[in-house]
Design an enzyme around this catalytic site. Structure first.
Site, PDB file in Angstrom:
ATOM      1  N   GLY A   1      17.186  29.261  52.094  1.00 39.72           N
ATOM      2  CA  GLY A   1      17.321  27.649  52.112  1.00 39.72           C
ATOM      3  C   GLY A   1      17.212  27.166  53.549  1.00 39.72           C
ATOM      4  CG  ASN A   2      16.239  23.643  54.343  1.00 43.21           C
ATOM      5  OD1 ASN A   2      16.997  22.650  54.369  1.00 43.21           O
ATOM      6  ND2 ASN A   2      15.035  23.713  53.778  1.00 43.21           N
ATOM      7  CG  HIS A   3      21.486  24.584  58.233  1.00 38.62           C
ATOM      8  ND1 HIS A   3      22.530  25.164  57.648  1.00 38.62           N
ATOM      9  CD2 HIS A   3      21.045  25.464  59.314  1.00 38.62           C
ATOM     10  CE1 HIS A   3      22.797  26.450  58.283  1.00 38.62           C
ATOM     11  NE2 HIS A   3      21.911  26.472  59.138  1.00 38.62           N
TER      12      HIS A   3
END
Ligand code: CTP
Length: 394
Positions: free
Chosen positions: A205-207
């Site tokens: 995923g990512n932030h």
């Protein structure tokens, strides 16, 4: 929203009148035609010359021109205006407006208005809190006038508290957010991160927090649009009125976008560029040797929207860049056939993922570039929506 609008800017006698010059300039910059009306007392705080220079129109404060004898027609002025904006609105002028007292040209024009009036109170803390003033403000709102709330802060008297005129930026925001010109338009907004499953419990995923996309949804709803918010996993609550479609992966986001037909697309999501080729059905067990996971490129959703764009559609993308920011963003805009790219530079302090603020540059297809200061994501969203409006539906 302000482009081509006729705005009567009313100024009453408060020290906050110095901000009216900035307000006038901002209205002009946004494409409005501005005529300024002043109460006789306001003339002591800021000169008509300043305001006539900025507005490129004569400034009116008396019923007739003392030299020429020419009558300043308040009915004509009121008819001309798409709206009246009184900033600053003093306690005295508010009281007169609330009670039908008409002893100057500004008031006569206000009482002749058929269209909307906005008022931005400016006064000292105790005057502001006085029950008579509070009643008058309520009364004015009851007549259908729109209050632009005053703000907390340092006052000219040295006291600190409520009563300070709203900042110019917030006044512009307040009058822009009243615009409902997107009624009948459908807006698709992608937001948040995507999660690409590795196995049933793990993902790549990512932030991204989704805050930018959700703030954009709120502002588009304010304009009256139908809003479809296609969002990856976030901690946020969708704004009231938006249709929220929750997805996890880039593939699901693509399918959800393909199922919609909209007039405006804003791709604010941080979509994974790669997905796991073969996610495991079972939780992957720990072993001692290294583990390789094969990744396959995802479909670029924004590029697909751009490739299928129809006449009159408007497509907005985001670009997060670390080097040659403007050139990279410009080539992204061309490659993905966008009308506008919102550029985030990773080097701008406070900008980007996670936080509540953002600093953006807007690049337009016609090579126009707009630079903005660091602002709350809500204020940034308003800037983006206003910028879209200045190019779309005109
Ligand atoms: N985007 C998309 N679908 C993808 C990848 C990106 O819709 N599969 C959209 C994003 O929502 C954003 C824009 O494309 O509006 C740009 O994303 P960005 O990650 O900056 O660019 P990339 O195209 O992924 O290029 P690169 O990572 O090489 O900079």
């Amino acid at each position: 929203m302000l482009k081509g609008k006729n705005v009567l800017l009313g100024i009453s006698g408060s020290i906050a009148a110095y901000k009216s010059a900035l307000l006038c300039r901002e209205l002009i910059k946004k494409g409005a035609n501005v005529k300024v009306l002043m109460t006789p007392d306001a003339v002591g705080f800021i000169t008509p010359l300043t305001l006539s220079t900025l507005s490129k129109n004569p400034v009116y404060s008396e019923y007739s021109d003392k030299k020429t004898g020419e009558w300043n027609n308040h009915v004509e002025l009121a008819k001309w205006a798409d709206f009246f904006l009184l900033a600053p609105a003093t306690q005295n002028t508010i009281a007169k407006m609330a009670n039908g007292i008409c002893d100057n040209l500004l008031l006569a024009t206000y009482f002749s208005m058929q269209n909307k009036t906005y008022f931005a109170p400016a006064m000292d803390l105790d005057m502001f809190k006085h029950p008579s003033n509070q009643q008058n403000i309520e009364r004015l709102e009851g007549f259908g006038n729109v209050l632009i709330p005053s703000e907390n802060g340092e006052l000219a008297s040295g006291l600190v508290g409520e009563g300070r005129m709203a900042e110019v930026e917030n006044i512009i925001k307040a009058i822009s957010s009243q615009d409902r010109s997107w009624v009948g338009k459908k807006v698709v907004i992608t937001a948040g991160p995507t999660y690409e499953a590795i196995d049933p419990v793990r993902f790549i995923g990512n932030h991204s927090s989704g805050k930018m996309g959700y703030a954009l949804a709120e502002k588009a709803l304010n304009k009256g649009a139908e809003v479809i918010l296609i969002s990856g996993p976030t901690q946020l609550t969708a704004p009231k009125g938006a249709k929220l479609i929750q997805i996890k992966s880039a593939g699901e986001m693509l399918a959800a976008v393909r199922a919609q037909e909209a007039n405006l697309y804003i791709c604010a999501a941080a979509v994974a560029d790669y997905t796991v080729t073969t996610p495991s059905d079972q939780k992957i067990k720990k072993k001692t040797e290294t583990l390789s996971i094969e990744l396959t490129p995802t479909v670029d959703i924004l590029a697909e929207i751009g490739a299928n764009k129809k006449e009159g559609d408007f497509v907005v993308g985001f670009a997060l860049e670390t080097n040659n920011e403007v050139e990279n963003a410009q080539s992204k805009m061309q490659r993905k056939n966008c009308d506008m790219i919102i550029l985030n530079s990773l080097w701008d302090k406070g900008a980007g993922f996670g936080g509540n603020d953002n600093k953006i540059t807007i690049l337009h297809k016609d090579n126009n570039i707009q630079n903005f200061e660091l602002k709350s994501k809500s204020a940034v969203a308003q800037d983006i929506i206003d910028s879209i409006q200045s190019k779309w539906l005109v």
